[in-house]
Design a protein around this motif. Structure first.
Motif, PDB file in Angstrom:
ATOM      1  N   TYR A  87       0.813  -1.116   0.071  1.00 27.82           N
ATOM      2  CA  TYR A  87      -0.024   0.011  -0.038  1.00 27.82           C
ATOM      3  C   TYR A  87       0.790   1.096   0.150  1.00 27.82           C
ATOM      4  CZ  TYR A  87      -4.253  -2.298   1.249  1.00 27.82           C
ATOM      5  OH  TYR A  87      -5.510  -3.240   1.239  1.00 27.82           O
ATOM      6  N   ALA A  88       0.296   2.350  -0.688  1.00 31.15           N
ATOM      7  CA  ALA A  88       1.094   3.485  -0.582  1.00 31.15           C
ATOM      8  C   ALA A  88       0.648   4.036   0.476  1.00 31.15           C
ATOM      9  CB  ALA A  88       0.775   4.423  -1.697  1.00 31.15           C
ATOM     10  N   ARG A  89       1.500   4.926   1.428  1.00 34.04           N
ATOM     11  CA  ARG A  89       1.302   5.845   2.583  1.00 34.04           C
ATOM     12  C   ARG A  89       0.892   7.003   1.987  1.00 34.04           C
ATOM     13  NH1 ARG A  89       5.752   6.354   6.858  1.00 34.04           N
ATOM     14  NH2 ARG A  89       4.093   7.874   7.704  1.00 34.04           N
ATOM     15  N   THR A  90      -0.465   7.015   2.132  1.00 34.69           N
ATOM     16  CA  THR A  90      -0.937   8.365   1.122  1.00 34.69           C
ATOM     17  C   THR A  90      -1.358   9.443   1.991  1.00 34.69           C
ATOM     18  OG1 THR A  90      -2.392   6.432   0.055  1.00 34.69           O
ATOM     19  CG2 THR A  90      -3.095   8.765  -0.166  1.00 34.69           C
ATOM     20  N   HIS A  91      -0.828  10.721   1.517  1.00 39.16           N
ATOM     21  CA  HIS A  91      -1.280  11.892   2.241  1.00 39.16           C
ATOM     22  C   HIS A  91      -2.821  11.926   2.392  1.00 39.16           C
ATOM     23  CE1 HIS A  91       2.588  14.135   1.455  1.00 39.16           C
ATOM     24  NE2 HIS A  91       2.668  13.325   0.651  1.00 39.16           N
ATOM     25  N   TRP A  92      -3.221  12.375   3.713  1.00 49.36           N
ATOM     26  CA  TRP A  92      -4.715  12.674   3.794  1.00 49.36           C
ATOM     27  C   TRP A  92      -4.909  14.126   3.448  1.00 49.36           C
ATOM     28  CZ3 TRP A  92      -8.458   9.474   4.344  1.00 49.36           C
ATOM     29  CH2 TRP A  92      -9.448   9.794   4.499  1.00 49.36           C
ATOM     30  N   ASP A  93      -5.785  14.271   2.815  1.00 50.15           N
ATOM     31  CA  ASP A  93      -6.400  15.544   2.082  1.00 50.15           C
ATOM     32  C   ASP A  93      -7.280  16.114   3.290  1.00 50.15           C
ATOM     33  OD1 ASP A  93      -7.454  17.578   0.850  1.00 50.15           O
ATOM     34  OD2 ASP A  93      -7.937  16.566  -1.122  1.00 50.15           O
TER      35      ASP A  93
ATOM     36  N   VAL B 237      -5.033   4.436   3.019  1.00 49.14           N
ATOM     37  CA  VAL B 237      -6.173   4.197   2.406  1.00 49.14           C
ATOM     38  C   VAL B 237      -6.235   2.742   1.951  1.00 49.14           C
ATOM     39  CG1 VAL B 237      -8.234   5.088   1.089  1.00 49.14           C
ATOM     40  CG2 VAL B 237      -6.314   6.504   2.201  1.00 49.14           C
ATOM     41  N   LEU B 238      -7.365   2.076   2.496  1.00 45.55           N
ATOM     42  CA  LEU B 238      -7.374   0.663   2.010  1.00 45.55           C
ATOM     43  C   LEU B 238      -8.136   0.225   0.828  1.00 45.55           C
ATOM     44  CD1 LEU B 238      -7.789  -0.697   5.815  1.00 45.55           C
ATOM     45  CD2 LEU B 238      -5.312  -0.265   4.568  1.00 45.55           C
TER      46      LEU B 238
END
Length: 502
Positions: free
Chosen positions: A40-46, A81-82
């Motif tokens: 999984y990418a460690r995604t920035h939270w918007d 985000v999963l």
């Protein structure tokens, strides 16, 4: 309207071999290890549409005047985000799983249970990296063994949250909604409590109580979630069209292991909100002192305590829930399973609370600890507190809840296979489908995400896709857009052709 809902669970976390280790560090290990090992990418939270201090009563404390900028590698802000459309991140020094949006209580309970699968996998991932003598966090040692609990108190005075979220219509006055819900929330714990050994915030008094959270509420209505908590939380952050919808952010419930407890917690509440929006009047059930009664009911596992109503009557929690049930039943012919299980459980509780020990969490736990008390173990014994903790252990090999399930002594609503599927597959009937599928297929290109937006990298540019409609972007509306795209460029082309983005 369809009642979209979901849950947020802050899991308890411990490192027994190194109790001094910061839970912020161990929680970050959990989220980052899961992301690293499962690609999984460690995604920035918007954060652009986040307003945690906007109040439903009409004011905004405005923590930020601009969108906060947070380094993605900062300790304690790990975010994933999963693929099932959920969010997995570190919040208040706990690993938190926020389930995807769904439009029925049964699916909401299923996706809540899926969080336990995610957390167990994350613990396995931490152990994998530790066995390789590798740390997923720069400047930190490999993480020691981690234990995860689905509970709400640490036994030392701290409480952490389990939150429910329900979309509601802006047509309903918030004060009307709040006043109608307060007696219900105070009383529903006899059905949906998780149970707790110890009374008082630090468990300073011996005994057993129904709710883990009841002792931590100080007022009826408040914006706060960690101090001066209110039975009604006023956060006005709809994650949808703010002109049409609000989001009721419920912080007074317990995290529950029992499928039935979780199902009824969500299903009963959704039906009560339906009735309020339909104009049903609950004002005659107003309590004289709701905060005090919240705790008095919790401290009485016989379920016979009578609360004082403003009109002079005295009724038990079960009698008040019966009044809600009768009025709800008169306004709906749907959700029959919720109504049937509501009737079953309250009837059994009225006859003898322990008759529900194979259905509900608090009575299952009460039955376990009472069997030791009857053999002479005092309520002050650390052994009883250990039983309390072990019940909420999510590891099937150590959990007392799972031991009851294996022995056929606890009713379940979902098979293990169904829960495992929910942990990796998004629901089909909400925008969570789009969010999860985009992460699955184009995750390497996702630069940021939130409940309402997904941003994709396209060359040197970023394309922000708004997904505001909770009932939009379902499998029906978006599967073809995703499935027919071989590359992210194809996908962006499909979205532009469909006039979703410019």
């Amino acid at each position: 309207m369809a009642r979209f809902m979901g849950t947020e669970t802050e899991y308890g976390i411990a490192t027994p071999s190194r109790p001094e280790l910061s839970p912020i560090v161990s929680s970050t290990h959990v989220v980052v290890a899961y992301a690293a090992r499962r690609t999984y990418a460690r995604t920035h939270w918007d954060f652009q549409e986040e307003y945690p201090l906007r109040d439903s009563r009409g004011f905004d404390l405005r923590r930020y005047h601009t969108v906060p900028v947070i380094a993605p590698d900062a300790l304690g802000v790990a975010n994933v985000v999963l693929r099932n459309g959920a969010r997995f991140y570190v919040d208040h020094a706990h690993p938190e799983y926020s389930s995807p949006e769904v439009n029925c209580a049964r699916e909401a309970a299923l996706y809540d249970a899926a969080g336990d699968i995610i957390l167990n996998l994350a613990v396995e991932d931490v152990a994998f990296y530790t066995s390789q003598q590798v740390s997923v966090l720069e400047a930190h040692d490999p993480c020691p063994e981690i234990k995860i609990y689905k509970n709400n108190v640490d036994g030392k005075g701290a409480a952490y949250g389990f939150h429910e979220n329900y979309q509601y219509s802006r047509d309903i006055d918030f004060d009307t909604l709040a006043q109608a819900l307060i007696p219900y929330f105070v009383c529903r714990q006899v059905v949906v409590g998780a149970g707790r050994v110890g009374i008082g915030e630090t468990g300073e008094r011996d005994g057993f109580q129904i709710s883990q959270r009841a002792d931590y509420f100080q007022q009826e209505i408040s914006l706060e979630t960690t101090l001066n908590r209110g039975i009604i939380n006023t956060r006005d952050e709809p994650h949808a069209d703010p002109n049409r919808f609000g989001r009721l952010h419920v912080i007074n419930g317990d995290a529950t292991m029992s499928h039935t407890s979780t199902f009824l917690k969500l299903g009963m509440t959704a039906l009560v909100i339906d009735a309020i929006e339909a104009g049903v009047d609950f004002s005659d059930l107003a309590l004289t002192d709701a905060v005090a009664e919240f705790q008095r009911i919790s401290h009485d596992p016989t379920c016979t305590h009578q609360v004082q109503l403003k009109d002079g009557r005295k009724l038990t929690a079960l009698e008040i829930l019966g009044a809600y049930r009768d009025r709800v039943r008169a306004t709906t012919d749907s959700e029959r399973e919720v109504l049937e299980r509501w009737d079953e459980v309250t009837s059994l509780l009225g006859a003898d609370p322990l008759l529900t020990a194979g259905i509900l969490d608090w009575t299952a736990k009460y039955a376990l600890v009472s069997s030791y008390v009857q053999r002479g173990v005092p309520w002050s014994s650390a052994k009883l507190k250990l039983i309390d903790l072990q019940y909420s252990d999510i590891d099937p090999a150590r959990s007392l809840y799972h031991a009851l399930v294996k022995k056929g002594r606890m009713r379940t609503l979902f098979s293990h296979a169904e829960i495992e599927a929910a942990a990796c597959t998004p629901p089909k009937n909400s925008r969570a489908y789009f969010r999860g599928r985009v992460l699955e297929k184009f995750g390497d290109h996702v630069t940021a995400a939130s409940w309402q937006n997904i941003s994709l990298a396209l060359g040197e540019h970023s394309i922000r896709i708004p997904i505001v409609e909770v009932d939009g972007w379902t499998e029906e509306h978006s599967a073809e857009l995703i499935d027919s795209a071989e590359t992210v460029e194809d996908f962006i082309h499909n979205l532009r052709r469909a006039e979703v983005i410019d």
